[in-house]
Design a protein around this motif. Structure first.
Motif, PDB file in Angstrom:
ATOM      1  N   GLU A 389      32.174   7.874  30.322  1.00 45.04           N
ATOM      2  CA  GLU A 389      33.593   7.523  30.186  1.00 45.04           C
ATOM      3  C   GLU A 389      34.210   8.179  28.955  1.00 45.04           C
ATOM      4  O   GLU A 389      35.364   8.613  28.980  1.00 45.04           O
ATOM      5  CB  GLU A 389      33.733   5.999  30.093  1.00 45.04           C
ATOM      6  CG  GLU A 389      35.170   5.514  30.032  1.00 45.04           C
ATOM      7  CD  GLU A 389      35.276   4.006  29.982  1.00 45.04           C
ATOM      8  OE1 GLU A 389      36.421   3.495  29.866  1.00 45.04           O
ATOM      9  OE2 GLU A 389      34.236   3.329  30.049  1.00 45.04           O
ATOM     10  N   ALA A 390      33.420   8.281  27.868  1.00 44.47           N
ATOM     11  CA  ALA A 390      33.928   8.889  26.635  1.00 44.47           C
ATOM     12  C   ALA A 390      34.266  10.362  26.829  1.00 44.47           C
ATOM     13  O   ALA A 390      35.262  10.859  26.294  1.00 44.47           O
ATOM     14  CB  ALA A 390      32.893   8.718  25.522  1.00 44.47           C
ATOM     15  N   ILE A 391      33.428  11.075  27.602  1.00 46.38           N
ATOM     16  CA  ILE A 391      33.720  12.485  27.866  1.00 46.38           C
ATOM     17  C   ILE A 391      34.981  12.617  28.704  1.00 46.38           C
ATOM     18  O   ILE A 391      35.837  13.483  28.450  1.00 46.38           O
ATOM     19  CB  ILE A 391      32.517  13.138  28.563  1.00 46.38           C
ATOM     20  CG1 ILE A 391      31.337  13.245  27.603  1.00 46.38           C
ATOM     21  CG2 ILE A 391      32.881  14.521  29.104  1.00 46.38           C
ATOM     22  CD1 ILE A 391      30.078  13.777  28.226  1.00 46.38           C
ATOM     23  N   GLU A 392      35.109  11.739  29.663  1.00 41.81           N
ATOM     24  CA  GLU A 392      36.286  11.795  30.530  1.00 41.81           C
ATOM     25  C   GLU A 392      37.567  11.484  29.750  1.00 41.81           C
ATOM     26  O   GLU A 392      38.609  12.120  29.966  1.00 41.81           O
ATOM     27  CB  GLU A 392      36.109  10.799  31.671  1.00 41.81           C
ATOM     28  CG  GLU A 392      37.253  10.782  32.665  1.00 41.81           C
ATOM     29  CD  GLU A 392      37.039   9.779  33.795  1.00 41.81           C
ATOM     30  OE1 GLU A 392      37.978   9.569  34.581  1.00 41.81           O
ATOM     31  OE2 GLU A 392      35.938   9.212  33.861  1.00 41.81           O
ATOM     32  N   LYS A 393      37.501  10.549  28.811  1.00 44.24           N
ATOM     33  CA  LYS A 393      38.683  10.142  28.045  1.00 44.24           C
ATOM     34  C   LYS A 393      38.799  10.846  26.701  1.00 44.24           C
ATOM     35  O   LYS A 393      39.677  10.487  25.893  1.00 44.24           O
ATOM     36  CB  LYS A 393      38.665   8.630  27.843  1.00 44.24           C
ATOM     37  CG  LYS A 393      38.770   7.834  29.136  1.00 44.24           C
ATOM     38  CD  LYS A 393      38.798   6.334  28.866  1.00 44.24           C
ATOM     39  CE  LYS A 393      38.969   5.549  30.157  1.00 44.24           C
ATOM     40  NZ  LYS A 393      39.010   4.086  29.923  1.00 44.24           N
ATOM     41  N   ARG A 394      37.886  11.788  26.427  1.00 41.28           N
ATOM     42  CA  ARG A 394      37.906  12.589  25.200  1.00 41.28           C
ATOM     43  C   ARG A 394      37.893  11.689  23.961  1.00 41.28           C
ATOM     44  O   ARG A 394      38.754  11.795  23.062  1.00 41.28           O
ATOM     45  CB  ARG A 394      39.105  13.529  25.184  1.00 41.28           C
ATOM     46  CG  ARG A 394      39.155  14.489  26.370  1.00 41.28           C
ATOM     47  CD  ARG A 394      40.277  15.503  26.216  1.00 41.28           C
ATOM     48  NE  ARG A 394      39.969  16.457  25.165  1.00 41.28           N
ATOM     49  CZ  ARG A 394      39.257  17.559  25.325  1.00 41.28           C
ATOM     50  NH1 ARG A 394      38.747  17.879  26.522  1.00 41.28           N
ATOM     51  NH2 ARG A 394      39.021  18.381  24.311  1.00 41.28           N
ATOM     52  N   GLN A 395      36.892  10.835  23.895  1.00 42.54           N
ATOM     53  CA  GLN A 395      36.765   9.921  22.760  1.00 42.54           C
ATOM     54  C   GLN A 395      35.961  10.525  21.610  1.00 42.54           C
ATOM     55  O   GLN A 395      35.807   9.871  20.565  1.00 42.54           O
ATOM     56  CB  GLN A 395      36.097   8.621  23.230  1.00 42.54           C
ATOM     57  CG  GLN A 395      36.914   7.811  24.217  1.00 42.54           C
ATOM     58  CD  GLN A 395      36.173   6.591  24.747  1.00 42.54           C
ATOM     59  OE1 GLN A 395      34.994   6.387  24.444  1.00 42.54           O
ATOM     60  NE2 GLN A 395      36.858   5.776  25.546  1.00 42.54           N
ATOM     61  N   PHE A 396      35.431  11.735  21.787  1.00 42.89           N
ATOM     62  CA  PHE A 396      34.672  12.380  20.715  1.00 42.89           C
ATOM     63  C   PHE A 396      35.627  13.129  19.794  1.00 42.89           C
ATOM     64  O   PHE A 396      36.466  13.921  20.251  1.00 42.89           O
ATOM     65  CB  PHE A 396      33.619  13.316  21.290  1.00 42.89           C
ATOM     66  CG  PHE A 396      32.549  12.594  22.073  1.00 42.89           C
ATOM     67  CD1 PHE A 396      31.540  11.923  21.419  1.00 42.89           C
ATOM     68  CD2 PHE A 396      32.580  12.560  23.460  1.00 42.89           C
ATOM     69  CE1 PHE A 396      30.557  11.243  22.126  1.00 42.89           C
ATOM     70  CE2 PHE A 396      31.617  11.874  24.173  1.00 42.89           C
ATOM     71  CZ  PHE A 396      30.598  11.214  23.505  1.00 42.89           C
ATOM     72  N   LEU A 417      31.668  17.968  12.367  1.00 42.62           N
ATOM     73  CA  LEU A 417      30.578  17.068  12.737  1.00 42.62           C
ATOM     74  C   LEU A 417      31.113  16.034  13.727  1.00 42.62           C
ATOM     75  O   LEU A 417      32.143  15.395  13.480  1.00 42.62           O
ATOM     76  CB  LEU A 417      30.021  16.359  11.500  1.00 42.62           C
ATOM     77  CG  LEU A 417      29.494  17.297  10.410  1.00 42.62           C
ATOM     78  CD1 LEU A 417      29.150  16.511   9.147  1.00 42.62           C
ATOM     79  CD2 LEU A 417      28.278  18.054  10.904  1.00 42.62           C
ATOM     80  N   VAL A 418      30.427  15.860  14.842  1.00 41.46           N
ATOM     81  CA  VAL A 418      30.923  15.008  15.912  1.00 41.46           C
ATOM     82  C   VAL A 418      30.765  13.528  15.564  1.00 41.46           C
ATOM     83  O   VAL A 418      29.806  13.111  14.932  1.00 41.46           O
ATOM     84  CB  VAL A 418      30.189  15.330  17.239  1.00 41.46           C
ATOM     85  CG1 VAL A 418      28.709  14.986  17.158  1.00 41.46           C
ATOM     86  CG2 VAL A 418      30.849  14.606  18.403  1.00 41.46           C
ATOM     87  N   ARG A 419      31.758  12.755  15.983  1.00 40.95           N
ATOM     88  CA  ARG A 419      31.736  11.307  15.901  1.00 40.95           C
ATOM     89  C   ARG A 419      32.279  10.753  17.218  1.00 40.95           C
ATOM     90  O   ARG A 419      33.074  11.391  17.895  1.00 40.95           O
ATOM     91  CB  ARG A 419      32.601  10.791  14.733  1.00 40.95           C
ATOM     92  CG  ARG A 419      32.150  11.237  13.360  1.00 40.95           C
ATOM     93  CD  ARG A 419      30.830  10.578  12.966  1.00 40.95           C
ATOM     94  NE  ARG A 419      30.449  10.873  11.592  1.00 40.95           N
ATOM     95  CZ  ARG A 419      29.708  11.904  11.216  1.00 40.95           C
ATOM     96  NH1 ARG A 419      29.280  12.768  12.139  1.00 40.95           N
ATOM     97  NH2 ARG A 419      29.396  12.083   9.952  1.00 40.95           N
ATOM     98  N   TRP A 420      31.802   9.545  17.527  1.00 38.88           N
ATOM     99  CA  TRP A 420      32.263   8.902  18.766  1.00 38.88           C
ATOM    100  C   TRP A 420      33.216   7.761  18.383  1.00 38.88           C
ATOM    101  O   TRP A 420      32.813   6.791  17.737  1.00 38.88           O
ATOM    102  CB  TRP A 420      31.072   8.360  19.549  1.00 38.88           C
ATOM    103  CG  TRP A 420      31.422   7.747  20.889  1.00 38.88           C
ATOM    104  CD1 TRP A 420      32.651   7.644  21.457  1.00 38.88           C
ATOM    105  CD2 TRP A 420      30.503   7.157  21.796  1.00 38.88           C
ATOM    106  NE1 TRP A 420      32.581   7.037  22.674  1.00 38.88           N
ATOM    107  CE2 TRP A 420      31.251   6.724  22.921  1.00 38.88           C
ATOM    108  CE3 TRP A 420      29.131   6.956  21.799  1.00 38.88           C
ATOM    109  CZ2 TRP A 420      30.671   6.093  24.009  1.00 38.88           C
ATOM    110  CZ3 TRP A 420      28.554   6.335  22.884  1.00 38.88           C
ATOM    111  CH2 TRP A 420      29.318   5.906  23.983  1.00 38.88           C
ATOM    112  N   GLN A 421      34.426   7.897  18.801  1.00 40.37           N
ATOM    113  CA  GLN A 421      35.415   6.845  18.539  1.00 40.37           C
ATOM    114  C   GLN A 421      35.355   5.825  19.678  1.00 40.37           C
ATOM    115  O   GLN A 421      36.138   5.852  20.628  1.00 40.37           O
ATOM    116  CB  GLN A 421      36.823   7.455  18.424  1.00 40.37           C
ATOM    117  CG  GLN A 421      37.848   6.509  17.835  1.00 40.37           C
ATOM    118  CD  GLN A 421      39.152   7.205  17.540  1.00 40.37           C
ATOM    119  OE1 GLN A 421      39.443   8.287  18.083  1.00 40.37           O
ATOM    120  NE2 GLN A 421      39.972   6.619  16.673  1.00 40.37           N
ATOM    121  N   HIS A 422      34.361   4.932  19.526  1.00 35.93           N
ATOM    122  CA  HIS A 422      34.098   3.962  20.593  1.00 35.93           C
ATOM    123  C   HIS A 422      35.175   2.885  20.608  1.00 35.93           C
ATOM    124  O   HIS A 422      35.543   2.347  19.541  1.00 35.93           O
ATOM    125  CB  HIS A 422      32.718   3.328  20.381  1.00 35.93           C
ATOM    126  CG  HIS A 422      32.157   2.670  21.589  1.00 35.93           C
ATOM    127  ND1 HIS A 422      32.556   1.413  22.023  1.00 35.93           N
ATOM    128  CD2 HIS A 422      31.212   3.080  22.492  1.00 35.93           C
ATOM    129  CE1 HIS A 422      31.905   1.079  23.110  1.00 35.93           C
ATOM    130  NE2 HIS A 422      31.069   2.076  23.429  1.00 35.93           N
TER     131      HIS A 422
END
Length: 637
Positions: A389-396, A417-422
């Motif tokens: 879902e994060a990839i689909e909604k571009r949450q990174f 540096l990548v972070r996940w905005q959960h």
């Protein structure tokens, strides 16, 4: 192997076994036949001689009364022409008769046999006229009915013996021909069939590369273990083993090296287990050991410790050193009624969960399954769903860590540096999701989103007046092996000489594939620089480094920290600096934690520094706020 392929070989084997006594049987029957035949021939000769003597005596005793009749018959026979004497073949080929016919009526008068007695062909078919023509005496000799019956019985017995003897000779000839012409090739064929059957059965139950049991074999072993466990109130124990760093061996040294490592590990596992314990390979770098039922307490931990210690020993392949590790998950069934709740599938699932826990604990360890671990699996599944879902909604999103010059004051670049905005858990670091993303083959998609955002943010820094000379982005080795990599890059607006791709040292292969060479050439043609990340922790050769044509070497934080803590590491760091200068590439140190690091590394000749002593990773808004156009300098303290 199917039943239809086994039956012919069994029939042929039975035939060959029976053939061992066929030859002597045939010879015995033949000798018996010859013996009976000789008895009949001698008996026949004796009877003929006695008949002649008896008939001669009868003729003498008969006197003259028969002479006139016999002379008349002889004269009648001599008076007939040659055309009136016909030889006819009776039902038995051994009997020939000369018929005497009346020249006027052509009726048959009497049959004169030349040999043995025969049936009369006169009008009265029931009349039997057995006679014998004695050429020496020129007389017809009459036989009695008993003599005729005996002669005919001898004829039938003789014919039967000749038939049986001929049949045995034919069978014996056939058998000898079969043994000489077909027997040897047939034996070889049967041997090959049996060998193929054995090989097929072995291959169906064993791994073709390592020779240990495969998944099918494992399933049968577990079913047998559980049957005995229920019957005898025993326990079943499974060790699930996964190799740490095996993918790196495959990526850097090729699949031949990987195969060599797998064979080496399988030999180690068989040496650690005893003959009653099962060793199998169930995946690329996954192995399983099933202990014997009711093994002594602590046997599973003992094997796990031994395997971990031995697997981490270096392995040599074509003068290259291969280093791997092993993580192990242990699962046990329990005694009593609860054993019925366990199945082969269940215990393998539990061992896999324990293995995952061992890897999360730092790899190179073992973990014993307990019920709380199941919650971690449920969380992992939840994270996997959230990743998609994060990839689909571009949450990174990207956080940026500045890279400074050797004085620690001027910005030379930013590393994205990548972070996940959960949406529920807030900002998550890569350690929370990157391993699972790689397992799910999602890392490339995440890297692409980071690259796209970094290029957009680079434009924002330019518009804000903060000029960032270099923007560094990490890319995986799979990108360099992708045929569509350059096509994706060309679809982006990439400024020349401002984008840097950081690749791990493990990508530096001695021999690059054609796709990798084409991608590396295309990257340089687009004005993108390459930087080798974590330099000093892999196994790259000088030729491998040169093949990438890097602009900089980023020395790993492990080496930087060792240099700061141990005086004897200074010579190693000096050698790294000398190598960089010899190759004509720049040097950057990461993991710079203290002001002392900054001074020491600057004195050695490093051009750029990066670490917490200078700046932590920050979102773009903070970077713009801290390093506005009028505040472009930063004091290391």
């Amino acid at each position: 192997m199917s039943v239809s392929s086994v039956v012919p070989s069994r029939v042929l084997n039975l035939y060959l076994r029976l053939s061992a006594w066929l030859i002597p049987t045939f010879l015995i029957c033949a000798l018996i036949g010859l013996h009976v035949l000789s008895k009949h021939v001698v008996s026949d000769v004796e009877q003929r001689v006695s008949l002649r003597i008896g008939n001669l005596s009868a003729r003498i005793a008969g006197g003259l009364e028969r002479i006139s009749d016999e002379l008349q018959a002889e004269d009648a026979l001599k008076a007939l022409s040659a055309e009136q004497i016909m030889l006819t073949l009776m039902s038995d080929p051994a009997i020939r008769c000369a018929e005497l016919r009346d020249p006027a009526t052509t009726d048959a008068l009497i049959e004169v046999p030349v040999g043995l007695g025969c049936q009369s062909s006169a009008a009265d078919k029931d009349t039997t006229v057995p006679v014998w023509f004695d050429q020496d005496a020129d007389l017809f000799v009459r036989w009695t009915d008993a003599e005729v019956a005996a002669a005919r019985q001898r004829q039938r017995e003789l014919s039967m013996m000749i038939l049986v003897f001929g049949l045995m000779v034919a069978l014996l000839t056939n058998y000898l021909a079969f043994r000489v012409i077909i027997g040897k090739p047939l034996n070889e064929l049967i041997g090959r069939i049996e060998e193929a059957k054995t090989n097929a059965e072995f291959n169906a139950m064993h791994d073709s590369l390592t020779g240990v049991g495969n998944r099918r074999n494992l399933d049968e072993v577990l079913r047998d273990r559980f049957r005995r466990a229920r019957r005898q109130d025993d326990t079943v124990t499974v060790l699930h083993i996964d190799l740490d760093g095996f993918k790196t061996i495959n990526d850097t040294l090729g699949h031949a090296a990987g195969d060599h490592v797998l064979q080496h590990v399988s030999d180690l596992l068989e040496a650690c287990a005893n003959e009653k314990e099962f060793v199998g390979r169930i995946g690329g770098d996954e192995f399983v050991i099933v202990l014997e039922n009711n093994s002594r307490e602590g046997r599973d931990v003992e094997i796990a410790q031994k395997v971990i210690a031995q697997v981490k020993e270096p392995v040599t392949f074509d003068d290259e050193i291969c280093r791997i590790g092993a993580s192990i998950g242990i699962a046990r069934s329990r005694r009593g009624d609860e054993v019925d709740q366990f199945t082969p599938e269940r215990i393998l699932m539990d061992s896999d969960i324990a293995l995952y826990a061992a890897k999360r604990a730092g790899k190179g360890q073992y973990a014993i399954f307990h019920s709380d671990m199941r919650k971690d699996v449920e969380n992992r599944k939840s994270v996997a769903d959230d990743l998609l879902e994060a990839i689909e909604k571009r949450q990174f999103i990207s956080y940026y860590q500045p890279q400074f010059d050797a004085t620690g004051q001027e910005i030379r670049g930013l590393e994205a540096l990548v972070r996940w905005q959960h949406p529920k858990h807030g900002i998550l670091p890569p350690s929370e999701f990157i391993d699972l993303a790689e397992e799910m083959n999602l890392a490339d998609q995440i890297d692409m989103q980071v690259l796209e955002q970094a290029l957009a943010d680079l434009k924002l820094t330019d518009h804000s007046g903060l000029i960032i000379p270099k923007m560094a982005v990490n890319i995986s080795s799979t990108w360099l092996r992708s045929p569509k990599f350059l096509e994706k890059l060309r679809s982006l607006q990439i400024p020349r000489s401002r984008l840097v791709f950081e690749v791990l040292e493990t990508v530096c292969l001695d021999e690059l594939s054609d796709i990798q060479k084409r991608n590396i050439t295309g990257i340089h043609e687009m004005g993108i620089e390459l930087e080798i990340d974590d330099f000093g922790t892999g196994h790259a050769s000088i030729s491998g480094v040169l093949a990438l044509q890097p602009s900089r070497l980023k020395v790993a934080r492990e080496i930087v920290n060792a240099f700061a803590e141990e005086d004897d590491q200074k010579s190693l760091m000096e050698a790294v600096v000398a190598l960089g200068r010899a190759l004509g590439v720049g040097l950057i140190a990461e993991g710079v934690e203290t002001k002392n690091h900054v001074e020491s590394l600057s004195a050695l000749g490093f051009e750029s520094l990066q670490g917490y002593a200078l700046s932590r990773p920050k979102p773009l808004e903070t970077i713009l706020k801290d390093y506005a156009p009028n505040s472009n300098l930063r004091n290391a303290s």
